[in-house]
Design an enzyme around this catalytic site. Structure first.
Site, PDB file in Angstrom:
ATOM      1  N   HIS A 165      76.934 -61.652 -20.100  1.00  0.00           N
ATOM      2  CA  HIS A 165      77.242 -60.550 -21.058  1.00  0.00           C
ATOM      3  C   HIS A 165      75.971 -60.174 -21.453  1.00  0.00           C
ATOM      4  CE1 HIS A 165      78.312 -57.886 -24.170  1.00  0.00           C
ATOM      5  NE2 HIS A 165      78.005 -58.853 -24.981  1.00  0.00           N
TER       6      HIS A 165
ATOM      7  N   ASN B 147      74.452 -52.967 -24.808  1.00  0.00           N
ATOM      8  CA  ASN B 147      75.762 -53.924 -24.785  1.00  0.00           C
ATOM      9  C   ASN B 147      76.980 -53.075 -24.730  1.00  0.00           C
ATOM     10  OD1 ASN B 147      77.972 -55.320 -25.425  1.00  0.00           O
ATOM     11  ND2 ASN B 147      76.776 -56.486 -27.238  1.00  0.00           N
TER      12      ASN B 147
ATOM     13  N   CYS C  86      83.554 -59.104 -26.482  1.00  0.00           N
ATOM     14  CA  CYS C  86      82.765 -59.014 -25.313  1.00  0.00           C
ATOM     15  C   CYS C  86      82.929 -60.250 -24.281  1.00  0.00           C
ATOM     16  CB  CYS C  86      81.285 -59.223 -25.618  1.00  0.00           C
ATOM     17  SG  CYS C  86      80.624 -58.016 -27.046  1.00  0.00           S
TER      18      CYS C  86
HETATM   19  O1  UT7 Z   1      77.747 -58.961 -28.038  1.00  0.00           O
HETATM   20  C1  UT7 Z   1      77.837 -59.450 -29.172  1.00  0.00           C
HETATM   21  C2  UT7 Z   1      77.289 -58.529 -30.180  1.00  0.00           C
HETATM   22  N1  UT7 Z   1      75.852 -58.738 -30.226  1.00  0.00           N
HETATM   23  C3  UT7 Z   1      75.189 -59.194 -31.093  1.00  0.00           C
HETATM   24  O2  UT7 Z   1      75.532 -59.787 -31.855  1.00  0.00           O
HETATM   25  C4  UT7 Z   1      73.597 -59.184 -30.912  1.00  0.00           C
HETATM   26  C5  UT7 Z   1      73.000 -60.503 -31.221  1.00  0.00           C
HETATM   27  N2  UT7 Z   1      71.885 -60.456 -32.209  1.00  0.00           N
HETATM   28  C6  UT7 Z   1      70.975 -59.827 -31.856  1.00  0.00           C
HETATM   29  O3  UT7 Z   1      70.584 -59.297 -30.768  1.00  0.00           O
HETATM   30  C7  UT7 Z   1      69.924 -59.776 -32.889  1.00  0.00           C
HETATM   31  O4  UT7 Z   1      70.017 -60.760 -33.887  1.00  0.00           O
HETATM   32  C8  UT7 Z   1      69.368 -58.227 -33.290  1.00  0.00           C
HETATM   33  C9  UT7 Z   1      68.831 -57.333 -32.218  1.00  0.00           C
HETATM   34  C10 UT7 Z   1      70.679 -57.718 -33.923  1.00  0.00           C
HETATM   35  C11 UT7 Z   1      68.387 -58.486 -34.541  1.00  0.00           C
HETATM   36  O5  UT7 Z   1      67.310 -58.966 -33.868  1.00  0.00           O
HETATM   37  P1  UT7 Z   1      66.532 -60.229 -34.977  1.00  0.00           P
HETATM   38  O6  UT7 Z   1      65.286 -60.554 -34.363  1.00  0.00           O
HETATM   39  O7  UT7 Z   1      67.588 -61.286 -35.404  1.00  0.00           O
HETATM   40  O8  UT7 Z   1      66.040 -59.222 -36.363  1.00  0.00           O
HETATM   41  P2  UT7 Z   1      66.495 -59.586 -37.890  1.00  0.00           P
HETATM   42  O9  UT7 Z   1      67.792 -59.258 -37.888  1.00  0.00           O
HETATM   43  O10 UT7 Z   1      65.980 -60.885 -38.121  1.00  0.00           O
HETATM   44  O11 UT7 Z   1      65.765 -58.437 -38.526  1.00  0.00           O
HETATM   45  C12 UT7 Z   1      64.127 -58.604 -38.620  1.00  0.00           C
HETATM   46  C13 UT7 Z   1      63.690 -57.434 -39.416  1.00  0.00           C
HETATM   47  C14 UT7 Z   1      64.310 -56.959 -40.564  1.00  0.00           C
HETATM   48  O12 UT7 Z   1      63.477 -56.793 -41.613  1.00  0.00           O
HETATM   49  P3  UT7 Z   1      62.754 -57.853 -42.802  1.00  0.00           P
HETATM   50  O13 UT7 Z   1      64.202 -58.156 -43.714  1.00  0.00           O
HETATM   51  O14 UT7 Z   1      62.260 -58.866 -42.012  1.00  0.00           O
HETATM   52  O15 UT7 Z   1      61.897 -56.759 -43.647  1.00  0.00           O
HETATM   53  C15 UT7 Z   1      65.205 -55.931 -40.455  1.00  0.00           C
HETATM   54  O16 UT7 Z   1      65.540 -55.188 -41.373  1.00  0.00           O
HETATM   55  O17 UT7 Z   1      63.921 -56.327 -38.548  1.00  0.00           O
HETATM   56  C16 UT7 Z   1      64.455 -55.395 -39.415  1.00  0.00           C
HETATM   57  N3  UT7 Z   1      65.229 -54.578 -38.456  1.00  0.00           N
HETATM   58  C17 UT7 Z   1      64.849 -53.407 -37.918  1.00  0.00           C
HETATM   59  N4  UT7 Z   1      63.589 -53.051 -37.682  1.00  0.00           N
HETATM   60  C18 UT7 Z   1      63.243 -51.755 -37.146  1.00  0.00           C
HETATM   61  C19 UT7 Z   1      66.415 -54.645 -38.052  1.00  0.00           C
HETATM   62  N5  UT7 Z   1      66.754 -53.823 -37.003  1.00  0.00           N
HETATM   63  C20 UT7 Z   1      65.771 -53.120 -36.970  1.00  0.00           C
HETATM   64  C21 UT7 Z   1      65.535 -51.826 -36.216  1.00  0.00           C
HETATM   65  N6  UT7 Z   1      64.367 -51.156 -36.241  1.00  0.00           N
HETATM   66  N7  UT7 Z   1      66.395 -51.324 -35.390  1.00  0.00           N
END
Ligand code: UT7
Length: 340
Positions: free
Chosen positions: A264, A294, A113
């Site tokens: 980005h 993204n 990215c």
């Molecule tokens: O450009 C470089 C690439 N981009 C990135 O790497 C993005 C950077 N990271 C992020 O944007 C965020 O970390 C995410 C959007 C990917 C994830 O957000 P988060 O607030 O860090 O969520 P999490 O991974 O901590 O997940 C929290 C909960 C989990 O459930 P449990 O284990 O707490 O029950 C996930 O399973 O949210 C759940 N979850 C979802 N629920 C509904 C993860 N994705 C989803 C979803 N819909 N799409």
């Protein structure tokens, strides 16, 4: 006088996939996706569209705005993590052919990215060295073809598209710009190599035929994006503010003096946290990921082109472009528009 962005262009495929469309197939919702990322929808390449076709459309628009003919281009640098082929012939060569840039060298660059800013720096070096030539810098991605559409934590984040700029230099031949080093930061942290990956590649040795010792015909390799979102999030917030701060310090200015930041577009919450850390109002940051998601290496040049065409990027404005991505990589460049 100096190295300038002479024109910008971008292309987003017409097909739009909303969060509700994804929620019809996966256990997720528009509410969750929007509240955690700022994304409502993304553009998705359809049959017949590839990274090269999107790149060529963005580049053609940039050439038209610049008033530069394809034959005047001496170099094409195309940043992508989703080339038409994996990885040769380069997508840049395909675009060179599509546009008729018959006098251009062409290569792809992979810095995820942050790739567009890396590519811009390569092209800046080129026009600095050859002031009579122009360069085309493209960021283009077809990410929706490498996503695991059953993984709700990653497939919701990405979209397809392309952005491009044309660079020129009106310095007298032999007068090298002194700005290149001070104005740009290119960095990497390979310790985060596992955080975002595209599987496939040549890491795995081929199984050998026990009789002959010659490799067996390889199985088609799955090439898919995997992501440790939390780790990337933390890295991004730390790095974006550091890169912008360091660039400003080098140049004897402060982030508060910037008119716009083109960061980005990975996650709206990353940009909000960066703005908070830097004590900058959020409206200094260009935001379009609500509708584009993204687009990796394409995200910064798409944002630039949108700002230019909306009349929001005016000559003399102080801007920073800043990105981060798989590798991990990070990069930033300062520009008094349109001079690099
Ligand atoms: O450009 C470089 C690439 N981009 C990135 O790497 C993005 C950077 N990271 C992020 O944007 C965020 O970390 C995410 C959007 C990917 C994830 O957000 P988060 O607030 O860090 O969520 P999490 O991974 O901590 O997940 C929290 C909960 C989990 O459930 P449990 O284990 O707490 O029950 C996930 O399973 O949210 C759940 N979850 C979802 N629920 C509904 C993860 N994705 C989803 C979803 N819909 N799409």
């Amino acid at each position: 006088m100096g190295i300038k962005i002479l024109g910008t262009g971008s292309y987003l495929p017409p097909k739009v996939v909303s969060n509700d469309d994804i929620a019809a197939a996966l256990d997720t919702s528009d509410e969750w996706i929007y509240s955690h990322t700022g994304i409502h929808a993304r553009h998705v390449a359809e049959e017949g569209e590839t990274t090269s076709t999107m790149a060529a459309k963005a580049a053609k628009a940039a050439l038209e705005m610049a008033g530069v003919a394809p034959e005047e281009i001496g170099l094409i640098v195309l940043a992508t993590s989703t080339p038409d082929y994996a990885p040769f012939p380069s997508t840049a060569c395909i675009v060179q052919d599509m546009l008729g840039c018959v006098n251009a060298g062409a290569f792809d660059l992979q810095a995820a990215c942050a790739g567009f800013i890396y590519a811009l720096e390569q092209a800046r070096g080129f026009v600095n060295f050859y002031p009579d030539k122009k360069a085309l810098v493209i960021g283009a991605e077809c990410l929706t073809r490498i996503l695991d559409w059953s993984d709700r934590s990653s497939c919701i984040l990405f979209g397809d598209g392309a952005g491009a700029v044309v660079l020129g230099n009106d310095e007298a031949p032999g007068v090298a710009s002194t700005k290149t080093v001070a104005h740009t930061i290119l960095g990497a942290d390979g310790k985060g190599q596992d955080f975002i990956k595209r599987t496939g590649g040549t890491r795995e040795a081929l199984p050998l035929d026990p009789k002959t010792g010659i490799p067996l015909k390889p199985e088609p390799m799955l090439s898919q994006l995997t992501l440790q979102g939390h780790d990337v999030f933390a890295f991004a917030v730390r790095k974006l503010s550091k890169v912008v701060g360091d660039l400003c310090e080098r140049l004897g200015t402060t982030p508060g003096d910037l008119d716009r930041v083109f960061a980005h577009q990975a996650n709206g919450r990353i940009i909000e946290a960066t703005a908070r850390r830097m004590k900058l109002p959020l409206d200094k940051f260009w935001l379009n990921l609500e509708t584009t998601a993204n687009t990796s290496a394409a995200s910064v040049p798409i944002s630039l082109d949108q700002a230019v065409r909306a009349g929001e990027l005016k000559d003399g404005m102080k801007i920073v472009m800043v990105g981060f991505g798989a590798g991990l990589t990070f990069a930033g460049t300062y520009c008094v528009w349109p001079e690099l």
